[in-house]
Design a protein around this motif. Sequence first.
Motif, PDB file in Angstrom:
ATOM      1  N   GLN A  24       0.829  -1.199   0.000  1.00 23.30           N
ATOM      2  CA  GLN A  24       0.000   0.000   0.000  1.00 23.30           C
ATOM      3  C   GLN A  24       0.864   1.250   0.000  1.00 23.30           C
ATOM      4  O   GLN A  24       1.789   1.367   0.790  1.00 23.30           O
ATOM      5  N   ASN A  25       0.537   2.162  -0.907  1.00 27.87           N
ATOM      6  CA  ASN A  25       1.251   3.428  -0.993  1.00 27.87           C
ATOM      7  C   ASN A  25       0.314   4.538  -0.539  1.00 27.87           C
ATOM      8  O   ASN A  25      -0.566   4.941  -1.277  1.00 27.87           O
ATOM      9  N   ILE A  69      -1.659  -6.343  -4.893  1.00 33.20           N
ATOM     10  CA  ILE A  69      -2.086  -7.424  -4.004  1.00 33.20           C
ATOM     11  C   ILE A  69      -1.776  -8.726  -4.716  1.00 33.20           C
ATOM     12  O   ILE A  69      -2.106  -8.893  -5.892  1.00 33.20           O
ATOM     13  N   PHE A  70      -1.114  -9.662  -4.026  1.00 36.88           N
ATOM     14  CA  PHE A  70      -0.770 -10.947  -4.620  1.00 36.88           C
ATOM     15  C   PHE A  70      -0.596 -11.970  -3.503  1.00 36.88           C
ATOM     16  O   PHE A  70      -0.550 -11.631  -2.327  1.00 36.88           O
ATOM     17  N   PHE A  95      10.329   3.885  -3.393  1.00 36.57           N
ATOM     18  CA  PHE A  95       9.577   3.664  -2.167  1.00 36.57           C
ATOM     19  C   PHE A  95      10.093   2.391  -1.503  1.00 36.57           C
ATOM     20  O   PHE A  95      10.521   1.463  -2.202  1.00 36.57           O
ATOM     21  N   THR A  96      10.046   2.329  -0.183  1.00 30.63           N
ATOM     22  CA  THR A  96      10.355   1.091   0.542  1.00 30.63           C
ATOM     23  C   THR A  96       9.390   0.939   1.706  1.00 30.63           C
ATOM     24  O   THR A  96       8.765   1.907   2.157  1.00 30.63           O
ATOM     25  N   GLY A  97       9.305  -0.278   2.188  1.00 28.55           N
ATOM     26  CA  GLY A  97       8.494  -0.559   3.362  1.00 28.55           C
ATOM     27  C   GLY A  97       8.773  -1.965   3.842  1.00 28.55           C
ATOM     28  O   GLY A  97       9.277  -2.801   3.090  1.00 28.55           O
ATOM     29  N   SER A  98       8.456  -2.231   5.095  1.00 27.39           N
ATOM     30  CA  SER A  98       8.665  -3.578   5.629  1.00 27.39           C
ATOM     31  C   SER A  98       7.750  -3.826   6.818  1.00 27.39           C
ATOM     32  O   SER A  98       7.219  -2.883   7.423  1.00 27.39           O
ATOM     33  N   THR A  99       7.593  -5.100   7.111  1.00 26.43           N
ATOM     34  CA  THR A  99       6.883  -5.523   8.305  1.00 26.43           C
ATOM     35  C   THR A  99       7.406  -6.890   8.701  1.00 26.43           C
ATOM     36  O   THR A  99       7.883  -7.647   7.851  1.00 26.43           O
ATOM     37  N   ALA A 108      -2.791 -15.823   6.141  1.00 29.03           N
ATOM     38  CA  ALA A 108      -2.549 -14.493   6.681  1.00 29.03           C
ATOM     39  C   ALA A 108      -2.637 -13.429   5.605  1.00 29.03           C
ATOM     40  O   ALA A 108      -2.219 -13.652   4.470  1.00 29.03           O
ATOM     41  N   PHE A 109      -3.200 -12.283   5.971  1.00 28.09           N
ATOM     42  CA  PHE A 109      -3.225 -11.093   5.121  1.00 28.09           C
ATOM     43  C   PHE A 109      -2.226 -10.117   5.723  1.00 28.09           C
ATOM     44  O   PHE A 109      -2.337  -9.758   6.900  1.00 28.09           O
ATOM     45  N   ILE A 110      -1.230  -9.722   4.945  1.00 29.31           N
ATOM     46  CA  ILE A 110      -0.154  -8.879   5.465  1.00 29.31           C
ATOM     47  C   ILE A 110      -0.075  -7.585   4.671  1.00 29.31           C
ATOM     48  O   ILE A 110       0.367  -7.583   3.523  1.00 29.31           O
ATOM     49  N   PRO A 111      -0.507  -6.474   5.280  1.00 31.91           N
ATOM     50  CA  PRO A 111      -0.331  -5.189   4.607  1.00 31.91           C
ATOM     51  C   PRO A 111       1.083  -4.658   4.837  1.00 31.91           C
ATOM     52  O   PRO A 111       1.628  -4.780   5.929  1.00 31.91           O
TER      53      PRO A 111
END
Length: 120
Positions: A24-25, A69-70, A95-99, A108-111
């Motif tokens: 998500q951006n 979404i994949f 852009f970057t992001g992590s969790t 599991a659904f991971i945003p």
Amino acid sequence: MMILSVGCQEESFFPATPITIAIQNPSRATQSQKPARDFIAFFTLTVSGPGMETITIIIIIDAIGQSAIFSLSVPNGNNRLFFVQAKNATGKVIFTGSTTVNLNGEPAFIPVQIAPTHFT
């Protein structure tokens, strides 16, 4: 959208968790608000963690896209790091992001929220 898996992946006999990833951006912009060099052309997702082989997937965006979404399958375990890089058509990371999550076999659904890496 096209998904490419990078690297050699042997069949795993370890239990895995079915994952749906939502990149998500929050700073989405329309085509007229953003220079073309700043549009996301593809995402690179790297999943790593203790006791598992690192997984790298490239997600190519068919149209000008700012999110994706994949689904994929990831070995169960704690501290699974999902690291996303969004790149423009020249391959520059914009852009970057992590969790980090613990996976136990339940779907599991991971945003993963991404944020700009530079300001122009």
